[in-house]
Design a protein around this motif. Structure first.
Motif, mmCIF file in Angstrom:
data_model
loop_
_atom_site.group_PDB
_atom_site.id
_atom_site.type_symbol
_atom_site.label_atom_id
_atom_site.label_comp_id
_atom_site.label_asym_id
_atom_site.label_seq_id
_atom_site.Cartn_x
_atom_site.Cartn_y
_atom_site.Cartn_z
ATOM 1 N N ALA A 350 0.820 -1.209 0.000
ATOM 2 C CA ALA A 350 0.000 0.000 0.000
ATOM 3 C C ALA A 350 0.855 1.260 0.000
ATOM 4 O O ALA A 350 0.561 2.226 -0.721
ATOM 5 C CB ALA A 350 -0.928 -0.016 1.221
ATOM 6 N N SER A 351 1.934 1.244 0.793
ATOM 7 C CA SER A 351 2.800 2.423 0.847
ATOM 8 C C SER A 351 3.465 2.666 -0.501
ATOM 9 O O SER A 351 3.555 3.804 -0.979
ATOM 10 C CB SER A 351 3.865 2.243 1.937
ATOM 11 O OG SER A 351 3.258 2.098 3.206
ATOM 12 N N THR A 352 3.943 1.603 -1.141
ATOM 13 C CA THR A 352 4.579 1.752 -2.449
ATOM 14 C C THR A 352 3.581 2.238 -3.492
ATOM 15 O O THR A 352 3.884 3.110 -4.319
ATOM 16 C CB THR A 352 5.189 0.416 -2.889
ATOM 17 O OG1 THR A 352 6.109 -0.039 -1.908
ATOM 18 C CG2 THR A 352 5.924 0.567 -4.223
ATOM 19 N N CYS A 353 2.375 1.685 -3.459
ATOM 20 C CA CYS A 353 1.345 2.109 -4.412
ATOM 21 C C CYS A 353 0.973 3.573 -4.207
ATOM 22 O O CYS A 353 0.790 4.325 -5.175
ATOM 23 C CB CYS A 353 0.115 1.215 -4.295
ATOM 24 S SG CYS A 353 0.374 -0.464 -4.915
ATOM 25 N N LEU A 354 0.848 3.984 -2.948
ATOM 26 C CA LEU A 354 0.559 5.391 -2.679
ATOM 27 C C LEU A 354 1.669 6.287 -3.232
ATOM 28 O O LEU A 354 1.404 7.358 -3.783
ATOM 29 C CB LEU A 354 0.413 5.620 -1.163
ATOM 30 C CG LEU A 354 -0.908 5.187 -0.522
ATOM 31 C CD1 LEU A 354 -0.836 5.331 0.985
ATOM 32 C CD2 LEU A 354 -2.058 6.026 -1.069
ATOM 33 N N ALA A 355 2.907 5.820 -3.098
ATOM 34 C CA ALA A 355 4.023 6.613 -3.595
ATOM 35 C C ALA A 355 3.929 6.791 -5.107
ATOM 36 O O ALA A 355 4.136 7.890 -5.632
ATOM 37 C CB ALA A 355 5.340 5.937 -3.218
ATOM 38 N N TYR A 356 3.611 5.719 -5.808
ATOM 39 C CA TYR A 356 3.554 5.828 -7.265
ATOM 40 C C TYR A 356 2.317 6.578 -7.747
ATOM 41 O O TYR A 356 2.316 7.107 -8.857
ATOM 42 C CB TYR A 356 3.625 4.437 -7.896
ATOM 43 C CG TYR A 356 5.037 3.943 -8.004
ATOM 44 C CD1 TYR A 356 5.884 4.406 -9.001
ATOM 45 C CD2 TYR A 356 5.557 3.045 -7.088
ATOM 46 C CE1 TYR A 356 7.193 3.985 -9.086
ATOM 47 C CE2 TYR A 356 6.870 2.611 -7.155
ATOM 48 C CZ TYR A 356 7.689 3.085 -8.150
ATOM 49 O OH TYR A 356 8.982 2.680 -8.225
ATOM 50 N N LEU A 357 1.299 6.633 -6.925
ATOM 51 C CA LEU A 357 0.131 7.423 -7.301
ATOM 52 C C LEU A 357 0.457 8.911 -7.403
ATOM 53 O O LEU A 357 -0.264 9.661 -8.054
ATOM 54 C CB LEU A 357 -1.008 7.200 -6.298
ATOM 55 C CG LEU A 357 -1.765 5.875 -6.424
ATOM 56 C CD1 LEU A 357 -2.776 5.724 -5.296
ATOM 57 C CD2 LEU A 357 -2.472 5.778 -7.773
ATOM 58 N N THR A 358 1.560 9.331 -6.755
ATOM 59 C CA THR A 358 1.931 10.748 -6.835
ATOM 60 C C THR A 358 2.308 11.145 -8.260
ATOM 61 O O THR A 358 2.325 12.335 -8.591
ATOM 62 C CB THR A 358 3.125 11.047 -5.911
ATOM 63 O OG1 THR A 358 4.235 10.214 -6.282
ATOM 64 C CG2 THR A 358 2.762 10.764 -4.465
ATOM 65 N N PHE A 359 2.613 10.177 -9.117
ATOM 66 C CA PHE A 359 2.944 10.512 -10.504
ATOM 67 C C PHE A 359 1.743 11.114 -11.233
ATOM 68 O O PHE A 359 1.898 11.718 -12.292
ATOM 69 C CB PHE A 359 3.427 9.270 -11.254
ATOM 70 C CG PHE A 359 4.854 8.905 -10.947
ATOM 71 C CD1 PHE A 359 5.726 9.850 -10.445
ATOM 72 C CD2 PHE A 359 5.315 7.628 -11.165
ATOM 73 C CE1 PHE A 359 7.045 9.530 -10.159
ATOM 74 C CE2 PHE A 359 6.634 7.290 -10.885
ATOM 75 C CZ PHE A 359 7.500 8.249 -10.381
ATOM 76 N N GLN A 369 0.847 6.708 -16.929
ATOM 77 C CA GLN A 369 0.783 5.317 -17.383
ATOM 78 C C GLN A 369 1.608 4.417 -16.469
ATOM 79 O O GLN A 369 1.175 3.320 -16.094
ATOM 80 C CB GLN A 369 1.300 5.202 -18.812
ATOM 81 C CG GLN A 369 0.383 5.755 -19.876
ATOM 82 C CD GLN A 369 0.826 5.333 -21.270
ATOM 83 O OE1 GLN A 369 1.740 4.527 -21.428
ATOM 84 N NE2 GLN A 369 0.163 5.863 -22.284
ATOM 85 N N LEU A 370 2.786 4.888 -16.114
ATOM 86 C CA LEU A 370 3.663 4.104 -15.249
ATOM 87 C C LEU A 370 3.019 3.871 -13.890
ATOM 88 O O LEU A 370 3.131 2.780 -13.316
ATOM 89 C CB LEU A 370 4.997 4.837 -15.091
ATOM 90 C CG LEU A 370 6.136 4.077 -14.422
ATOM 91 C CD1 LEU A 370 6.462 2.813 -15.197
ATOM 92 C CD2 LEU A 370 7.361 4.975 -14.308
ATOM 93 N N ALA A 371 2.329 4.882 -13.374
ATOM 94 C CA ALA A 371 1.657 4.749 -12.093
ATOM 95 C C ALA A 371 0.544 3.706 -12.170
ATOM 96 O O ALA A 371 0.410 2.846 -11.286
ATOM 97 C CB ALA A 371 1.092 6.102 -11.648
ATOM 98 N N VAL A 372 -0.275 3.768 -13.227
ATOM 99 C CA VAL A 372 -1.363 2.800 -13.387
ATOM 100 C C VAL A 372 -0.807 1.390 -13.498
ATOM 101 O O VAL A 372 -1.285 0.447 -12.843
ATOM 102 C CB VAL A 372 -2.215 3.151 -14.627
ATOM 103 C CG1 VAL A 372 -3.197 2.024 -14.945
ATOM 104 C CG2 VAL A 372 -2.973 4.446 -14.397
ATOM 105 N N PHE A 373 0.208 1.219 -14.314
ATOM 106 C CA PHE A 373 0.822 -0.097 -14.506
ATOM 107 C C PHE A 373 1.334 -0.649 -13.183
ATOM 108 O O PHE A 373 1.071 -1.797 -12.818
ATOM 109 C CB PHE A 373 1.972 0.041 -15.512
ATOM 110 C CG PHE A 373 2.511 -1.271 -16.016
ATOM 111 C CD1 PHE A 373 2.298 -1.657 -17.321
ATOM 112 C CD2 PHE A 373 3.233 -2.121 -15.200
ATOM 113 C CE1 PHE A 373 2.791 -2.857 -17.806
ATOM 114 C CE2 PHE A 373 3.733 -3.318 -15.659
ATOM 115 C CZ PHE A 373 3.502 -3.694 -16.975
#
Length: 784
Positions: A350-359, A369-373
């Motif tokens: 969850a923490s990693t996903c939240l981090a990538y959602l910042t993109f 696209q990278l965040a969704v993937f």
């Protein structure tokens, strides 16, 4: 669950993966447009840069050289190749321009434009169609008819006794062209026949560029015959093809080595042949679900960088089944083992996903696209590991914690000195000092430094550009106005100053839309200087007196002059379907391609620019702008980096918040985050100390390494003071780190700068995170 049912579930899972892969293969569209990974342009130079990268003539240009045979034979092949490429059916044509120095006579001036020749030519600006001038021209035609050029001249005489169409074709030749031998372009040494091609496909249309190059090579093989000649091709399209081939080759090599190494590590760690196969199921699911999500949410295609880097990130998902395998306990159902580690695993995911959602706040489509993937992929792998994978497993026959090797390793680690907080802060301060005060360039803003094109290919490209007199790809003059007419008028006003610059050798040559399409105002002025039919007949009759031509031989000429005198001035739209269409498309930009208000922009390309400051002064004096596309690209990269840095800062806050929500203890949270934060600083310090200029991909790789480090620290914290759980966690983290190090160390050996930056950064991050998680996070956890 019985063995047959487990086998059936495995087959069902594989069947779903195959079906999903088939569906994605039908739906997925790959994109190679680098503009998808750039922020929105703001300045005129940045907008022009984005336009030129994909749609501009510079991105479509292919530079071709034929070598390895006698000059006469190379000239023959050049002519045959030009004919083969230029004569393609319109629906099958891959090239808008095919030039080799043979202007083909009137081919450059289409039949439907010839009646307008006196509006397009500058002759009427300085010469009236009076009897004296016509008499001189007709006398010259008599001499021409007695020369070898008679076969070309005779069919033109009735409608064009002044040969204005041929003069126009000559005026439209490239402003700077190579010398000719045997009627075609050659280099200075006469060893290479040269051609200049402009593809119909955009520069970042990999499929279109590949098709154009395949057509070129096929045509060359046909015209070469048994000759030992060679084809040399350079330009953006050729580089793109070479980059794609290198990427495929290295991806295949590193993927195969990494896959085999990963399987070997799992076999050595768990000593069961089923483990690598079962671990692949959640990882494959992650990749396919990530691809499907991007394909559904982004209808205009998945960028190749998203695909390549996304699968690198999905490699992190391999850690999830490893944690499950290492935590299996004898005589305990696998689903119970999965349940025991789920909270810790879910926190890291969850923490990693939240981090990538910042993109999503970066303003860059490629990063979205990278965040969704990544988010959908990691979530899928985690859920598959928690709810599906345990059903395929049998209870472990032995406990990892019971092995003497892990116990001895744990005892060795326990004897290592634990760094006190002042030591940790001192190391961090020293690393920050290295980052800040080490001399040298910190950020790499030059996009060209990221290209994987070999130095010899770049040198060959520069050589061909100089030989062909191709325009400077860095500097352009931009002329903006309310509409096309206004920018054409301003272009004409600028021409005398450009001619002065050429005469003083500040530039070798220039090109502009007004060379091919004069403004409507200029065309009307030329119309006013054309005589009416009665006047022209009278002047022509006087010029014909005593000559060899019949009095009525030039009625077609009178008709054409009257057509030009009374016609509506030509506009850019009137040139659609002619060879001038492609030329103007690169020099005259209209609509909203470069400006939000739909204004027009005329570009002036420059060749052999020796003194940018002098050209800039001339540009300012005429209220136009000399654009430095290199500077524009660097400013765009800087803005891009600023957005990513803000996104990364927000990502760290979200990761910290996610960990705190799970642990509900500030001291534990800081202990878990400390290795990740300190590792990031140490990696940056090491890269700076080694003189590495940081780019965007270093930053994204640091975030990936931070996510891995967070997982290591969370599981060490989860182990607490339980000796057996410590052994299981140590085994899991060691296997995860070994597999990740293997994959990214291979990437660090890549010849592709982007992959090398990612591989080096993540490999260093994994090492630092592993050591610091052992020394810092486990400090209190090892106390029984």
């Amino acid at each position: 669950m019985t063995a047959p049912r487990r086998l059936l579930l495995v087959l069902l899972w594989l069947g779903l993966l195959l079906a999903a892969g088939f569906w994605i293969g039908q739906q997925l569209q790959l994109s190679g447009d680098l503009r998808r990974f750039m922020p929105g342009a703001r300045t005129p130079a940045q907008k022009l840069l984005i336009e030129e990268l994909g749609e501009g003539p510079g991105a479509r240009l292919l530079l071709v050289a034929l070598s390895g045979d006698a000059p006469a034979e190379l000239a023959r092949q050049s002519q045959a190749l030009r004919g083969a490429l230029a004569d393609s059916e319109p629906d099958e044509a891959h090239f808008d321009v095919v030039a080799n120095g043979d202007d083909g006579g009137l081919d450059a001036v289409p039949e439907r434009l010839r009646p307008y020749r006196y509006l397009l030519s500058a002759t009427a600006d300085r010469q009236s169609l009076d009897r004296a001038w016509l008499a001189d021209e007709l006398a010259q035609r008599v001499q021409d008819l007695g020369s070898p050029a008679a076969d070309l001249i005779e069919p033109l005489l009735a409608r064009d006794p002044t040969l204005e169409a041929l003069k126009l074709a000559e005026a439209w030749q490239p402003p700077v062209a190579p010398e000719k031998r045997h009627g075609v372009w050659f280099d200075r040494n006469g060893n290479q026949a040269l051609l200049l091609l402009e593809t119909r496909a955009a520069g970042f249309d990999p499929a279109g560029q590949q098709a154009a190059l395949a057509t070129l090579r096929e045509a060359f093989d046909t015209v070469r015959g048994d000759s030992p000649s060679e084809l040399i091709v350079s330009g953006t399209g050729a580089f793109s093809e070479q980059i794609a081939a290198n990427t495929r080759r290295e991806a295949t090599l590193f993927g195969s080595l990494g896959g085999c190494g990963f399987a070997l590590i799992l076999l050595l760690a768990f000593r069961r042949w089923q483990v690598p196969l079962l671990a692949a199921l959640p990882v494959a699911s992650a990749g396919l679900v990530g691809l499907a999500a991007v394909a559904l949410l982004f209808a205009d295609g998945v960028h190749g960088i998203t695909l390549a880097f996304g699968f690198t990130l999905i490699g992190v998902a391999a850690d999830y089944p490893i944690h499950l395998f290492s935590h299996l306990r004898p005589q305990q159902p696998p689903r119970d083992s999965a349940r025991l580690i789920w909270r810790t695993l879910a926190t890291g995911v969850a923490s990693t996903c939240l981090a990538y959602l910042t993109f999503f706040v970066s303003g860059v489509d490629g990063l979205r696209q990278l965040a969704v993937f990544t988010v959908t992929g990691l979530a899928t792998a985690a859920l598959g590991t928690r709810f599906l994978l345990p059903a395929l497993l049998v209870p472990a026959s032995s406990d990892i914690a019971e092995g003497p090797r892990m116990a001895r390793l744990l005892e060795t680690i326990e004897r290592l000195p634990r760094p006190a907080m002042p030591v940790v802060l001192g190391v961090a301060a020293l690393a920050v000092a290295v980052i800040v005060f080490v001399p040298g360039t910190f950020w790499q803003n030059d996009l060209a430094r990221l290209t994987p094109v070999p130095e010899d290919a770049l040198a060959r490209d520069l050589q061909l550009r100089e030989a062909l007199g191709a325009p400077d790809v860095r500097y352009l003059i931009a002329i903006q106005g309310e509409d096309v007419e206004s920018v054409l008028i301003r272009s004409e006003q600028l021409r005398p100053a450009l001619e002065t610059l050429r005469a003083t050798h500040v530039i070798v040559g220039y090109d502009m839309a007004a060379r091919y399409l004069p403004s409507a105002a200029t065309q009307r002025q030329r119309q006013a200087r054309l005589p009416d039919p009665a006047t022209l007949r009278r002047e022509l009759a006087a010029a014909l007196a005593g000559g060899p031509f019949r009095a009525d031989a030039f009625e077609g000429f009178i008709e054409d002059v009257e057509h030009a005198r009374t016609a509506t001035p030509l506009r850019a739209g009137d040139l659609v379907g002619t060879p001038l269409e492609a030329t103007l498309a690169g020099l005259l930009l209209t609509g909203e391609r470069l400006s939000d208000d739909g204004r027009a922009t005329a570009l002036v390309s420059l060749a052999g620019l020796a003194d940018p400051d002098s050209v800039a002064q001339v540009a300012r004096a005429h209220d136009v702008q000399l654009l430095d596309l290199k500077q524009a690209s660097e400013s765009l990269v800087a803005e891009y980096r600023t957005r990513v840095l803000w996104a990364l800062a927000l990502a760290v806050l979200l990761m910290a918040g996610g960990v705190y929500v799970m642990l509900r203890d500030l001291r534990r949270t800081l202990r878990v985050l400390a290795p990740m934060l300190l590792s990031t600083v140490l990696v940056l310090a090491l890269l700076r100390g080694l003189g590495v200029e940081l780019n965007l991909f270093h930053l994204v790789a640091l975030m990936l390494a931070a996510g891995l480090g967070l997982d290591y620290a969370l599981f060490f914290d989860h182990a607490g003071g339980d000796h057996a759980e410590q052994c299981r966690t140590l085994h899991a983290v060691m296997v995860c780190a070994a597999s990740t190090l293997l994959v990214f160390s291979l990437l660090a050996l890549s010849s592709i700068p982007v992959l090398r930056a990612i591989g080096t950064t993540v490999a260093l991050g994994v090492l630092f995170n592993l050591v610091l998680a052992l020394l810092v996070t486990r400090r209190s956890a090892l106390r029984v």
